[in-house]
Motif scaffolding. Structure first.
Motif, PDB file in Angstrom:
ATOM      1  N   ARG A 170     -25.728 -12.716  14.053  1.00 48.27           N
ATOM      2  CA  ARG A 170     -25.466 -13.332  12.999  1.00 48.27           C
ATOM      3  C   ARG A 170     -24.960 -14.786  13.232  1.00 48.27           C
ATOM      4  O   ARG A 170     -25.188 -15.716  12.793  1.00 48.27           O
ATOM      5  N   ILE A 212     -14.549  -6.420  11.817  1.00 47.94           N
ATOM      6  CA  ILE A 212     -14.866  -7.456  10.870  1.00 47.94           C
ATOM      7  C   ILE A 212     -16.251  -7.811  10.511  1.00 47.94           C
ATOM      8  O   ILE A 212     -16.712  -7.644   9.312  1.00 47.94           O
ATOM      9  N   CYS A 213     -17.064  -7.847  11.392  1.00 53.38           N
ATOM     10  CA  CYS A 213     -18.346  -8.121  11.453  1.00 53.38           C
ATOM     11  C   CYS A 213     -18.913  -6.886  11.557  1.00 53.38           C
ATOM     12  O   CYS A 213     -20.020  -6.449  12.337  1.00 53.38           O
ATOM     13  N   PRO A 218     -19.995  -7.157   5.959  1.00 52.19           N
ATOM     14  CA  PRO A 218     -19.304  -7.913   6.939  1.00 52.19           C
ATOM     15  C   PRO A 218     -18.230  -8.600   6.046  1.00 52.19           C
ATOM     16  O   PRO A 218     -18.384  -9.313   5.147  1.00 52.19           O
ATOM     17  N   CYS A 220     -16.683 -11.512   5.765  1.00 55.11           N
ATOM     18  CA  CYS A 220     -17.018 -12.959   6.365  1.00 55.11           C
ATOM     19  C   CYS A 220     -15.520 -13.729   5.852  1.00 55.11           C
ATOM     20  O   CYS A 220     -15.168 -14.811   6.640  1.00 55.11           O
ATOM     21  N   CYS A 223     -12.901 -13.731   8.464  1.00 53.68           N
ATOM     22  CA  CYS A 223     -13.595 -13.539   9.938  1.00 53.68           C
ATOM     23  C   CYS A 223     -13.006 -15.095  10.441  1.00 53.68           C
ATOM     24  O   CYS A 223     -13.143 -16.247  10.109  1.00 53.68           O
ATOM     25  N   GLN A 226     -16.108 -17.731  11.107  1.00 47.31           N
ATOM     26  CA  GLN A 226     -16.720 -18.156   9.808  1.00 47.31           C
ATOM     27  C   GLN A 226     -17.638 -19.286   9.784  1.00 47.31           C
ATOM     28  O   GLN A 226     -18.749 -19.649   9.531  1.00 47.31           O
ATOM     29  N   CYS A 229     -20.513 -19.826  12.018  1.00 52.98           N
ATOM     30  CA  CYS A 229     -21.608 -18.731  11.766  1.00 52.98           C
ATOM     31  C   CYS A 229     -22.788 -19.255  11.075  1.00 52.98           C
ATOM     32  O   CYS A 229     -22.613 -19.250   9.798  1.00 52.98           O
ATOM     33  N   SER A 232     -23.832 -16.519   8.031  1.00 51.44           N
ATOM     34  CA  SER A 232     -22.838 -16.595   6.903  1.00 51.44           C
ATOM     35  C   SER A 232     -23.240 -18.044   6.137  1.00 51.44           C
ATOM     36  O   SER A 232     -23.414 -18.029   4.833  1.00 51.44           O
ATOM     37  N   ALA A 237     -25.865 -12.720   6.278  1.00 56.22           N
ATOM     38  CA  ALA A 237     -25.082 -11.926   7.251  1.00 56.22           C
ATOM     39  C   ALA A 237     -25.490 -10.653   6.977  1.00 56.22           C
ATOM     40  O   ALA A 237     -25.602  -9.625   7.907  1.00 56.22           O
TER      41      ALA A 237
HETATM   42 FE1  SF4 Z   1     -20.067 -11.985  11.105  1.00 55.51          FE
HETATM   43 FE2  SF4 Z   1     -20.645 -14.523  10.623  1.00 55.51          FE
HETATM   44 FE3  SF4 Z   1     -19.714 -13.127   8.613  1.00 55.51          FE
HETATM   45 FE4  SF4 Z   1     -18.073 -13.432  10.819  1.00 55.51          FE
HETATM   46  S1  SF4 Z   1     -18.961 -14.888   9.343  1.00 55.51           S
HETATM   47  S2  SF4 Z   1     -18.243 -11.493   9.800  1.00 55.51           S
HETATM   48  S3  SF4 Z   1     -19.828 -13.554  12.328  1.00 55.51           S
HETATM   49  S4  SF4 Z   1     -21.651 -12.504   9.547  1.00 55.51           S
END
Ligand code: SF4
Length: 376
Positions: A170, A212-213, A218, A220, A223, A226, A229, A232, A237
């Motif tokens: 991700r 979290i992920c 997820p 996000c 996170c 984030q 990412c 995201s 995601a």
């Molecule tokens: Fe996962 Fe990216 Fe969402 Fe974080 S931002 S939970 S790493 S998909």
């Protein structure tokens, strides 16, 4: 404003910022989050502290193919009984298998014992710290070697399990499906591993994947990485990682024989050392094949001559590579019953019902026994 609201507000602000490709700043954010939010697990030591290699190794072997929740009581039981690798090496294999019963994948318990023996015999009771040395030990594959090396010794190693695979896929928006993308995901994970605090980083990635992920939905918004990412940023995601279609799981069938003596004892047999559930106890059965054997053919595998009663229903158990469906016959026999020649007499034993719990019986066999004993 409470801590959670502050966190959410901060993330909202971050979401409005342009994407910052995953790199050293991602690691910094993740380590800060780990210090504040890390899971409290019985094999863990504080952040910035090296952990006990024996406890790391034991937890990592136990955690393969199962959940933290399932492992915690087993881990506590093992370290209370065998606090060091030397103590575990001195224990009889039978006792280790008994304590492992219910955790599944019994070859891991056998390898656990073989590994403890090798660490004591070849390394004077101290785990080696390099991945390459750890890989020579029984039951230690690339993931476990990297986890021990990083977490217990702080070496720059990158353990990549399913959780970490998902996070990395991700973070970098890897669009090639698994399992083909594994080498690329491992390479990308390696680019993030810091020179210092590799153990904390590995555990932070594990925690992020678990808390979290997550595979579905997820979080996000809260996170810590984030902003870095790609999935995201591209609204991908929940779609990543992509997975290649799996082949259907085949079914196998067998007939098992639950024999009870008049005094209530149940007949169990030790499985061959090699192969599935090696060395564990079983309810005697026909071989497991593609089709259910006919009754007359199956009776050639019966461990005693008796008046057999067909138990209503079947027992279904799903192994990684196949689904097993067992039909069960039950018989109550006199105390002086002799076993048939094909029962494998030297591997059979009578076990009283009250002692069944403590036996090295895998889950599938516990299900079969419970199914048979419930049928009156
Ligand atoms: Fe996962 Fe990216 Fe969402 Fe974080 S931002 S939970 S790493 S998909």
């Amino acid at each position: 404003m409470g801590a959670v609201q502050e966190n959410v507000a901060l993330r909202r602000k971050q979401q409005q910022l342009p994407l910052r490709p995953a790199g050293p700043l991602t690691v910094k954010s993740l380590l800060a989050w780990y210090e504040a939010e890390r899971r409290d697990l019985p094999w863990r030591y504080g952040p910035r502290k090296a952990a006990n290699p024996y406890r790391v190794w034991l937890s990592e072997i136990m955690l393969q193919q199962t959940t933290v929740k399932a492992v915690v009581p087993y881990f506590q039981k093992f370290v209370a009984r065998w606090p060091t690798v030397t103590a575990l090496a001195a224990a009889p294999l039978e006792e280790v298998l008994q304590q492992w019963a219910g955790l599944g994948y019994y070859s891991r318990a056998r390898n656990l014992k073989a590994c403890a023996d090798a660490v004591v015999r070849d390394y004077g009771g101290e785990f080696p710290r390099a991945e390459a040395e750890l890989l020579k030990l029984p039951g230690i594959g690339p993931y476990t070697a990297a986890a021990i090396s990083a977490i217990a010794f702080g070496e720059k190693a990158t353990p990549v399990d399913g959780n970490v695979e998902r996070v990395v896929a991700r973070l970098f928006a890897v669009r090639q499906p698994l399992p083909g993308s594994k080498p690329e995901i491992r390479r990308l994970a390696g680019t993030l591993t810091p020179q210092r605090r590799a153990g904390d980083f590995a555990q932070a990635m594990m925690d992020l994947g678990a808390e979290i992920c997550t595979p579905k939905k997820p979080s996000c918004l809260v996170c810590p990485v984030q902003r870095d990412c790609s999935a995201s940023a591209q609204n991908l995601a929940e779609l990543l990682p992509l997975k290649a279609a799996k082949a259907a799981r085949p079914s196998r069938h067998g007939i098992a024989f639950l024999v009870q003596r008049e005094d209530g004892a149940v007949l169990l047999r030790q499985r061959p050392e090699a192969g599935l559930l090696g060395g564990m106890l079983e309810v005697p059965s026909t071989p497991w094949g593609d089709v259910l054997p006919a009754r007359t053919e199956a009776m050639r595998s019966a461990p005693v001559k008796a008046s057999w009663h067909l138990v209503t229903g079947t027992v279904v158990h799903v192994f990684t590579h196949f689904r097993l469906e067992i039909t069960l016959y039950r018989a109550i026999v006199p105390l002086d019953t002799t076993l048939t020649l094909w029962a494998g007499q030297e591997r059979c034993r009578w076990v009283q019902r009250r002692d069944l719990q403590g036996q090295a019986l895998p889950s599938v066999m516990r299900k079969i026994i419970a199914h048979g004993l419930a049928d009156n």
